[in-house]
Design a protein around this motif. Structure first.
Motif, mmCIF file in Angstrom:
data_model
loop_
_atom_site.group_PDB
_atom_site.id
_atom_site.type_symbol
_atom_site.label_atom_id
_atom_site.label_comp_id
_atom_site.label_asym_id
_atom_site.label_seq_id
_atom_site.Cartn_x
_atom_site.Cartn_y
_atom_site.Cartn_z
ATOM 1 N N ALA A 1 -48.955 -29.056 -52.003
ATOM 2 C CA ALA A 1 -49.989 -29.947 -52.544
ATOM 3 C C ALA A 1 -49.899 -29.888 -54.063
ATOM 4 N N HIS A 2 -50.572 -30.809 -54.707
ATOM 5 C CA HIS A 2 -50.590 -30.853 -56.168
ATOM 6 C C HIS A 2 -51.298 -29.610 -56.697
ATOM 7 N N SER A 3 -50.652 -28.924 -57.611
ATOM 8 C CA SER A 3 -51.281 -27.763 -58.234
ATOM 9 C C SER A 3 -52.478 -28.195 -59.080
ATOM 10 N N LEU A 4 -53.389 -27.253 -59.276
ATOM 11 C CA LEU A 4 -54.542 -27.445 -60.156
ATOM 12 C C LEU A 4 -54.654 -26.209 -61.054
ATOM 13 N N PRO A 5 -55.399 -26.303 -62.148
ATOM 14 C CA PRO A 5 -55.590 -25.118 -62.989
ATOM 15 C C PRO A 5 -56.097 -23.935 -62.175
ATOM 16 N N ALA A 6 -55.528 -22.766 -62.418
ATOM 17 C CA ALA A 6 -55.843 -21.582 -61.622
ATOM 18 C C ALA A 6 -57.298 -21.152 -61.759
ATOM 19 N N ARG A 7 -57.992 -21.656 -62.768
ATOM 20 C CA ARG A 7 -59.397 -21.249 -62.937
ATOM 21 C C ARG A 7 -60.285 -21.712 -61.789
ATOM 22 N N HIS B 1 -42.292 -19.949 -38.607
ATOM 23 C CA HIS B 1 -42.028 -19.773 -40.036
ATOM 24 C C HIS B 1 -42.732 -20.890 -40.820
ATOM 25 N N TYR B 2 -43.760 -20.533 -41.548
ATOM 26 C CA TYR B 2 -44.407 -21.513 -42.412
ATOM 27 C C TYR B 2 -45.032 -20.806 -43.604
ATOM 28 N N SER B 3 -45.160 -21.554 -44.685
ATOM 29 C CA SER B 3 -45.705 -20.992 -45.929
ATOM 30 C C SER B 3 -46.357 -22.116 -46.720
ATOM 31 N N PHE B 4 -46.877 -21.757 -47.888
ATOM 32 C CA PHE B 4 -47.573 -22.729 -48.734
ATOM 33 C C PHE B 4 -47.005 -22.673 -50.146
ATOM 34 N N GLY B 5 -46.885 -23.834 -50.756
ATOM 35 C CA GLY B 5 -46.366 -23.901 -52.114
ATOM 36 C C GLY B 5 -47.073 -24.965 -52.921
ATOM 37 N N TRP B 6 -46.792 -24.963 -54.199
ATOM 38 C CA TRP B 6 -47.465 -25.882 -55.119
ATOM 39 C C TRP B 6 -46.432 -26.694 -55.877
ATOM 40 N N GLN B 7 -46.829 -27.856 -56.305
ATOM 41 C CA GLN B 7 -45.902 -28.701 -57.042
ATOM 42 C C GLN B 7 -46.643 -29.541 -58.080
ATOM 43 N N SER B 8 -45.869 -30.115 -58.986
ATOM 44 C CA SER B 8 -46.369 -31.120 -59.930
ATOM 45 C C SER B 8 -47.463 -30.587 -60.842
ATOM 46 N N ALA B 9 -47.380 -29.316 -61.230
ATOM 47 C CA ALA B 9 -48.390 -28.739 -62.123
ATOM 48 C C ALA B 9 -48.420 -29.476 -63.456
ATOM 49 N N LEU C 1 -52.023 -23.150 -60.451
ATOM 50 C CA LEU C 1 -51.763 -22.502 -59.175
ATOM 51 C C LEU C 1 -50.264 -22.461 -58.891
ATOM 52 N N GLY C 2 -49.796 -21.344 -58.382
ATOM 53 C CA GLY C 2 -48.399 -21.181 -58.062
ATOM 54 C C GLY C 2 -48.237 -20.296 -56.841
ATOM 55 N N PRO C 3 -47.006 -20.058 -56.414
ATOM 56 C CA PRO C 3 -45.758 -20.401 -57.099
ATOM 57 C C PRO C 3 -45.394 -21.868 -56.945
ATOM 58 N N ASP C 4 -44.645 -22.354 -57.926
ATOM 59 C CA ASP C 4 -44.158 -23.720 -57.879
ATOM 60 C C ASP C 4 -43.110 -23.860 -56.782
ATOM 61 N N LEU C 5 -42.990 -25.077 -56.262
ATOM 62 C CA LEU C 5 -42.034 -25.358 -55.192
ATOM 63 C C LEU C 5 -40.630 -24.882 -55.536
#
Length: 306
Positions: free
Chosen positions: A176-182, A209-217, A225-229
Protein backbone atom coordinates in the motif's frame (compact mmCIF):
# COMPACT_ATOMS: atom_id res chain seq x y z
CA UNK A 1 -38.60 8.43 -6.27
CA UNK A 2 -35.94 9.99 -4.04
CA UNK A 3 -32.53 10.56 -5.59
CA UNK A 4 -29.64 9.81 -3.26
CA UNK A 5 -26.29 11.31 -4.10
CA UNK A 6 -23.00 9.46 -3.99
CA UNK A 7 -19.88 11.58 -3.58
CA UNK A 8 -17.10 9.39 -4.96
CA UNK A 9 -13.69 10.85 -4.17
CA UNK A 10 -10.22 10.06 -5.51
CA UNK A 11 -6.73 11.52 -5.54
CA UNK A 12 -6.74 12.93 -9.05
CA UNK A 13 -4.05 12.94 -11.70
CA UNK A 14 -2.68 15.24 -14.41
CA UNK A 15 -4.29 14.49 -17.76
CA UNK A 16 -1.32 15.67 -19.80
CA UNK A 17 2.34 16.45 -19.23
CA UNK A 18 1.46 20.15 -19.32
CA UNK A 19 -0.56 19.68 -16.11
CA UNK A 20 2.15 17.87 -14.14
CA UNK A 21 3.70 20.98 -12.56
CA UNK A 22 0.36 22.36 -11.32
CA UNK A 23 -0.56 18.93 -9.96
CA UNK A 24 2.80 18.50 -8.23
CA UNK A 25 2.48 21.98 -6.74
CA UNK A 26 -0.97 21.16 -5.43
CA UNK A 27 0.09 17.96 -3.66
CA UNK A 28 2.97 19.95 -2.15
CA UNK A 29 0.44 22.40 -0.69
CA UNK A 30 1.33 25.24 -3.01
CA UNK A 31 5.10 24.77 -3.03
CA UNK A 32 6.46 24.44 -6.54
CA UNK A 33 8.80 21.52 -7.18
CA UNK A 34 12.39 22.17 -8.12
CA UNK A 35 13.28 21.72 -11.82
CA UNK A 36 14.98 18.42 -10.97
CA UNK A 37 11.94 17.14 -9.05
CA UNK A 38 9.61 18.14 -11.86
CA UNK A 39 11.83 16.53 -14.49
CA UNK A 40 11.87 13.30 -12.51
CA UNK A 41 8.09 13.14 -12.25
CA UNK A 42 7.64 14.00 -15.92
CA UNK A 43 10.10 11.23 -16.77
CA UNK A 44 8.00 8.75 -14.82
CA UNK A 45 4.85 9.73 -16.68
CA UNK A 46 6.69 9.48 -19.98
CA UNK A 47 7.80 5.98 -19.03
CA UNK A 48 4.17 4.82 -18.74
CA UNK A 49 3.09 6.42 -21.99
CA UNK A 50 2.96 10.13 -21.18
CA UNK A 51 -0.19 10.21 -19.08
CA UNK A 52 -1.76 8.17 -16.30
CA UNK A 53 -4.99 6.31 -17.14
CA UNK A 54 -6.32 7.07 -13.64
CA UNK A 55 -8.80 9.79 -14.63
CA UNK A 56 -10.45 7.70 -17.33
CA UNK A 57 -10.57 4.66 -15.06
CA UNK A 58 -12.07 6.66 -12.19
CA UNK A 59 -14.79 7.98 -14.51
CA UNK A 60 -15.60 4.45 -15.64
CA UNK A 61 -15.70 3.26 -12.04
CA UNK A 62 -18.17 5.99 -11.11
CA UNK A 63 -20.39 5.30 -14.12
CA UNK A 64 -20.37 1.56 -13.48
CA UNK A 65 -21.16 1.95 -9.77
CA UNK A 66 -24.08 4.24 -10.63
CA UNK A 67 -25.46 1.65 -13.05
CA UNK A 68 -25.04 -1.14 -10.50
CA UNK A 69 -26.81 0.84 -7.78
CA UNK A 70 -29.72 1.79 -10.00
CA UNK A 71 -30.16 -1.71 -11.41
CA UNK A 72 -31.86 -2.99 -8.27
CA UNK A 73 -32.42 -0.07 -5.88
CA UNK A 74 -35.69 1.23 -4.52
CA UNK A 75 -34.30 4.76 -4.65
CA UNK A 76 -32.42 6.38 -7.51
CA UNK A 77 -28.70 7.03 -7.12
CA UNK A 78 -26.57 9.65 -8.82
CA UNK A 79 -22.78 9.52 -8.54
CA UNK A 80 -20.69 12.69 -8.46
CA UNK A 81 -16.90 12.63 -8.81
CA UNK A 82 -14.66 14.85 -6.69
CA UNK A 83 -10.86 14.87 -6.91
CA UNK A 84 -8.51 15.98 -4.16
CA UNK A 85 -5.77 17.50 -6.32
CA UNK A 86 -7.25 18.05 -9.78
CA UNK A 87 -10.54 19.09 -11.34
CA UNK A 88 -13.33 18.39 -10.71
CA UNK A 89 -12.59 19.18 -7.07
CA UNK A 90 -14.47 17.76 -4.13
CA UNK A 91 -16.04 21.16 -3.46
CA UNK A 92 -17.18 21.32 -7.10
CA UNK A 93 -18.92 17.95 -6.80
CA UNK A 94 -20.69 19.04 -3.61
CA UNK A 95 -21.80 22.27 -5.32
CA UNK A 96 -23.16 20.21 -8.22
CA UNK A 97 -25.18 18.07 -5.82
CA UNK A 98 -26.60 21.16 -4.18
CA UNK A 99 -27.49 22.60 -7.57
CA UNK A 100 -29.25 19.36 -8.52
CA UNK A 101 -31.31 19.35 -5.34
CA UNK A 102 -29.55 16.38 -3.72
CA UNK A 103 -30.39 16.47 -0.01
CA UNK A 104 -28.50 13.37 1.15
CA UNK A 105 -25.33 11.71 -0.11
CA UNK A 106 -23.04 8.84 0.77
CA UNK A 107 -19.42 10.00 0.61
CA UNK A 108 -16.87 7.34 -0.26
CA UNK A 109 -13.15 7.55 -1.04
CA UNK A 110 -11.74 5.09 -3.57
CA UNK A 111 -9.29 3.85 -0.96
CA UNK A 112 -10.41 0.89 1.18
CA UNK A 113 -8.25 1.53 4.26
CA UNK A 114 -8.72 4.47 6.61
CA UNK A 115 -6.10 6.92 7.76
CA UNK A 116 -6.79 10.34 9.20
CA UNK A 117 -3.98 11.59 6.94
CA UNK A 118 -5.60 10.25 3.78
CA UNK A 119 -9.30 9.35 3.81
CA UNK A 120 -9.90 11.68 6.74
CA UNK A 121 -8.72 14.70 4.74
CA UNK A 122 -11.16 13.93 1.91
CA UNK A 123 -14.02 13.82 4.36
CA UNK A 124 -12.93 17.12 5.90
CA UNK A 125 -13.06 18.80 2.49
CA UNK A 126 -16.45 17.29 1.74
CA UNK A 127 -17.96 18.31 5.06
CA UNK A 128 -16.57 21.83 4.73
CA UNK A 129 -18.05 22.18 1.25
CA UNK A 130 -21.45 20.93 2.50
CA UNK A 131 -21.44 23.02 5.67
CA UNK A 132 -23.69 25.76 4.31
CA UNK A 133 -26.63 24.38 2.40
CA UNK A 134 -25.87 20.68 2.42
CA UNK A 135 -26.31 18.02 1.31
CA UNK A 136 -26.33 15.88 4.44
CA UNK A 137 -23.37 13.51 4.16
CA UNK A 138 -22.88 9.98 5.39
CA UNK A 139 -19.12 9.40 5.18
CA UNK A 140 -17.77 5.86 4.78
CA UNK A 141 -14.50 5.62 6.68
CA UNK A 142 -13.25 2.22 5.56
CA UNK A 143 -14.36 -0.80 3.56
CA UNK A 144 -11.26 -2.99 3.61
CA UNK A 145 -13.19 -6.01 4.95
CA UNK A 146 -16.10 -5.75 2.51
CA UNK A 147 -16.65 -9.42 1.52
CA UNK A 148 -16.83 -8.83 -2.23
CA UNK A 149 -13.69 -6.66 -2.08
CA UNK A 150 -11.80 -9.45 -0.32
CA UNK A 151 -13.15 -11.96 -2.85
CA UNK A 152 -11.88 -9.77 -5.68
CA UNK A 153 -8.45 -9.46 -4.07
CA UNK A 154 -8.25 -13.19 -3.47
CA UNK A 155 -9.21 -13.98 -7.06
CA UNK A 156 -6.45 -11.73 -8.35
CA UNK A 157 -3.83 -13.19 -6.03
CA UNK A 158 -4.82 -16.70 -7.09
CA UNK A 159 -4.63 -15.68 -10.74
CA UNK A 160 -1.14 -14.17 -10.24
CA UNK A 161 0.09 -17.27 -8.41
CA UNK A 162 -0.97 -19.23 -11.47
CA UNK A 163 1.71 -17.35 -13.39
CA UNK A 164 4.42 -18.59 -11.04
CA UNK A 165 6.51 -21.67 -11.75
CA UNK A 166 6.22 -22.87 -8.16
CA UNK A 167 3.21 -21.07 -6.65
CA UNK A 168 3.45 -22.94 -3.34
CA UNK A 169 6.90 -21.45 -2.79
CA UNK A 170 6.14 -17.91 -3.96
CA UNK A 171 5.92 -15.00 -1.53
CA UNK A 172 2.77 -12.90 -1.75
CA UNK A 173 3.46 -9.34 -0.67
CA UNK A 174 0.52 -7.05 0.10
CA UNK A 175 1.51 -3.43 -0.49
CA UNK A 176 0.00 0.00 0.00
CA UNK A 177 1.05 3.63 -0.27
CA UNK A 178 3.39 4.56 2.55
CA UNK A 179 2.48 7.38 4.93
CA UNK A 180 4.58 9.38 7.40
CA UNK A 181 5.62 7.08 10.24
CA UNK A 182 4.21 9.50 12.82
CA UNK A 183 0.77 7.96 12.24
CA UNK A 184 1.98 5.11 14.47
CA UNK A 185 2.10 7.53 17.40
CA UNK A 186 -1.37 8.87 16.55
CA UNK A 187 -3.18 5.56 17.00
CA UNK A 188 -4.09 5.65 13.32
CA UNK A 189 -5.74 2.39 12.13
CA UNK A 190 -4.15 2.37 8.66
CA UNK A 191 -1.45 -0.23 9.30
CA UNK A 192 -3.78 -2.53 11.25
CA UNK A 193 -6.41 -2.39 8.53
CA UNK A 194 -3.89 -3.25 5.83
CA UNK A 195 -2.86 -6.29 7.85
CA UNK A 196 -6.49 -7.25 8.41
CA UNK A 197 -7.40 -7.30 4.73
CA UNK A 198 -4.17 -9.01 3.68
CA UNK A 199 -4.56 -11.68 6.34
CA UNK A 200 -8.19 -12.23 5.33
CA UNK A 201 -7.09 -12.89 1.76
CA UNK A 202 -4.27 -15.15 2.94
CA UNK A 203 -6.78 -17.15 4.99
CA UNK A 204 -9.16 -17.45 2.03
CA UNK A 205 -6.37 -18.90 -0.11
CA UNK A 206 -4.48 -20.79 2.56
CA UNK A 207 -1.28 -18.93 1.78
CA UNK A 208 1.85 -20.29 3.41
CA UNK A 209 4.05 -17.35 2.44
CA UNK A 210 2.82 -13.78 2.69
CA UNK A 211 4.14 -10.46 3.96
CA UNK A 212 3.48 -6.73 3.88
CA UNK A 213 5.42 -3.94 2.24
CA UNK A 214 5.22 -0.26 1.47
CA UNK A 215 5.72 1.74 -1.67
CA UNK A 216 5.63 5.22 -3.18
CA UNK A 217 6.79 7.04 -0.04
CA UNK A 218 6.83 10.83 -0.23
CA UNK A 219 10.12 12.65 -0.66
CA UNK A 220 10.15 14.58 2.59
CA UNK A 221 12.61 14.79 5.44
CA UNK A 222 10.46 12.94 7.94
CA UNK A 223 10.53 9.12 8.07
CA UNK A 224 7.83 7.17 6.24
CA UNK A 225 6.45 3.70 6.87
CA UNK A 226 8.76 0.95 5.68
CA UNK A 227 10.38 -1.19 4.54
CA UNK A 228 10.01 -0.01 0.99
CA UNK A 229 9.06 -2.55 -1.66
CA UNK A 230 12.51 -2.40 -3.25
CA UNK A 231 14.21 -3.09 0.08
CA UNK A 232 11.75 -5.91 0.78
CA UNK A 233 12.62 -7.56 -2.51
CA UNK A 234 16.29 -7.55 -1.58
CA UNK A 235 15.51 -9.08 1.80
CA UNK A 236 13.36 -11.78 0.18
CA UNK A 237 16.12 -12.60 -2.30
CA UNK A 238 18.53 -13.02 0.61
CA UNK A 239 16.02 -15.40 2.23
CA UNK A 240 15.98 -17.53 -0.91
CA UNK A 241 12.70 -16.51 -2.51
CA UNK A 242 12.77 -16.58 -6.28
CA UNK A 243 9.15 -15.70 -7.05
CA UNK A 244 7.12 -12.84 -5.58
CA UNK A 245 3.52 -11.82 -6.21
CA UNK A 246 2.88 -8.16 -5.43
CA UNK A 247 -0.72 -7.39 -4.54
CA UNK A 248 -1.11 -3.60 -4.37
CA UNK A 249 -4.17 -3.88 -2.14
CA UNK A 250 -4.16 -0.21 -1.20
CA UNK A 251 -4.77 0.90 -4.80
CA UNK A 252 -7.94 0.24 -6.78
CA UNK A 253 -6.84 1.38 -10.25
CA UNK A 254 -3.92 1.39 -12.63
CA UNK A 255 -1.95 4.60 -12.15
CA UNK A 256 1.61 5.89 -11.69
CA UNK A 257 2.23 4.13 -8.38
CA UNK A 258 1.37 0.82 -10.03
CA UNK A 259 2.43 1.22 -13.64
CA UNK A 260 5.79 2.80 -12.79
CA UNK A 261 6.64 2.00 -9.17
CA UNK A 262 5.81 -1.70 -9.54
CA UNK A 263 5.75 -2.55 -13.25
CA UNK A 264 8.97 -0.71 -14.08
CA UNK A 265 10.99 0.12 -10.97
CA UNK A 266 10.21 -2.94 -8.83
CA UNK A 267 10.33 -5.38 -11.72
CA UNK A 268 13.72 -4.05 -12.76
CA UNK A 269 15.02 -4.48 -9.22
CA UNK A 270 13.51 -7.96 -9.00
CA UNK A 271 15.21 -8.99 -12.23
CA UNK A 272 18.55 -7.79 -10.88
CA UNK A 273 17.96 -9.94 -7.78
CA UNK A 274 16.96 -13.03 -9.77
CA UNK A 275 13.32 -12.80 -8.69
CA UNK A 276 10.35 -13.50 -10.94
CA UNK A 277 7.87 -10.75 -9.95
CA UNK A 278 4.18 -10.94 -10.85
CA UNK A 279 1.73 -8.13 -10.06
CA UNK A 280 -1.94 -8.81 -9.46
CA UNK A 281 -4.40 -7.09 -11.78
CA UNK A 282 -5.85 -3.86 -10.41
CA UNK A 283 -9.58 -3.55 -9.77
CA UNK A 284 -10.29 -0.75 -12.26
CA UNK A 285 -13.95 -1.00 -13.36
CA UNK A 286 -14.15 -4.79 -13.30
CA UNK A 287 -17.68 -5.97 -12.39
CA UNK A 288 -16.63 -7.76 -9.18
CA UNK A 289 -15.08 -4.59 -7.80
CA UNK A 290 -17.96 -2.39 -8.95
CA UNK A 291 -20.42 -4.63 -7.13
CA UNK A 292 -18.27 -4.49 -3.99
CA UNK A 293 -18.33 -0.67 -3.97
CA UNK A 294 -22.08 -0.68 -4.62
CA UNK A 295 -22.52 -2.99 -1.62
CA UNK A 296 -20.57 -0.57 0.57
CA UNK A 297 -22.75 2.35 -0.52
CA UNK A 298 -26.01 0.45 -0.06
CA UNK A 299 -24.94 -0.61 3.44
CA UNK A 300 -24.03 2.96 4.35
CA UNK A 301 -27.46 4.10 3.19
CA UNK A 302 -29.19 1.49 5.36
CA UNK A 303 -27.01 2.24 8.38
CA UNK A 304 -27.87 5.92 8.07
CA UNK A 305 -31.57 5.04 8.12
CA UNK A 306 -32.18 6.56 4.71
Amino acid sequence: MTTLGVLMMAYGTPRSLDEVEAYYTDIRRGHKPSPAELDDLVRRYQAIGGVSPLWEITKRQAEAVERALNAQAEDAFRVYLGMKHTAPRIADAVADMRRDGIERAVALVLAPHYSAMSVGTYHEQAREAARDGGPELCCVNQWHLEPRFLDALAARVEEALGQCHRPDEAMVMFTAHSLPARILDMGDPYVDQLHQSGEAVAKRLGLAHYSFGWQSAGRTREPWLGPDLLDSLEALANEGYREVVVCAQGFVADHLEVLYDIDIEAKQRAEELGIHLVRTRQMNDDPDFVRAVADVIERAKRDAGW
